[in-house]
Design a protein around this motif. Structure first.
Motif: not given
Length: 253
Positions: A45, A49, A54, A222
């Motif tokens: 995290r 995000n 992600l 991501d």
């Protein structure tokens, strides 16, 4: 019509879209599988995000994001989009013949292959790299005088010299060009919004940031960039893009 003849000559089927993921291709031991990436990023995290994992399927960072410039420099520093073109069917392995094989980030955790439709690959190496026949005299000389023209004017889809022959020449296992014409970054110009790249044989060309990101998306999601988001939160804006941000001496130019 000419592309249809190329497909027929090579016995392949054209691929729709820009590239097809090819995770089953032979990779070095350094490469992480998609499953391993998910395992590493699932619980991460960051400020990017804060409440959810992600994205494991797409790269979502945009130019408007304050992290964007650092992200581009982080990609460059990790050599993520460096790539080489393999011969049709793979170099020293039996690969697909449904397009041109691009080998990305060899020797890294991001290493992968994609299969690119022939029309896109030809545009990439002939138009963006601006390759000419006099840059590959050892290949073109047996087929007639060297003219100093684009390779697109010399290569054919069904009559020698063909695109398949040329790709084998530059992407074969004994080719002196296989790593030498390796595509890599030279500089980033934030004011103009371009990335300058070079690729052997005196070739230099520019990508807009939008074009550069399209290439990054061939490799990254991501999730696969999770360490960038962690580093950004740890060090802040400029950590990858600004020289001397930590107070370390910078060589004078």
């Amino acid at each position: 019509m000419r592309m249809i003849r190329l497909v027929s000559y090579l016995g392949i089927v054209p691929v729709l879209g820009w590239a097809v993921s090819a995770d089953a291709f032979p990779l070095s031991n350094a490469a992480w599988s998609d499953g391993l990436w998910v395992e590493h990023c699932h619980d991460v995290r960051t400020t990017y995000n804060p409440t959810s994992p992600l994205d494991t399927k797409a790269l979502t960072i945009k130019k408007e994001d304050p992290r964007f410039l650092d992200f581009l420099y982080w990609v460059w520093a990790n050599k993520i989009i460096e790539h080489q073109v393999e011969q049709v069917g793979g170099t020293e392995w039996n690969g697909p013949t449904s397009g041109v094989i691009f080998h990305w980030a060899p020797g890294s955790r991001w290493e992968t292959h994609t299969v690119v439709p022939f029309e896109h690959a030809i545009h990439h190496i002939a138009d963006e790299h601006r390759w000419q026949d006099n840059m590959f005299k050892d290949f073109f000389a047996p087929f007639g005088p060297i003219k100093g023209v684009s390779i697109k004017e010399r290569l054919s889809f069904d009559k020698p010299p063909t695109w398949a022959q040329f790709l084998r020449h530059i992407g074969g296992p004994a080719s002196p060009y296989y790593r030498y014409v390796f595509h890599q970054e030279a500089s980033i110009d934030p004011l103009r919004g371009v990335v300058v790249l070079f690729s052997g044989q005196g070739v230099a060309f520019e990508y807009t940031f939008d074009r550069y990101v399209k290439e990054i998306m061939e490799v990254l999601t991501d999730c696969k960039a999770y360490q960038f988001f962690q580093l950004y939160d740890l060090y802040g804006k400029g950590f990858a893009s600004r020289l001397g941000w930590a107070g370390q001496p910078v060589p004078k130019r």
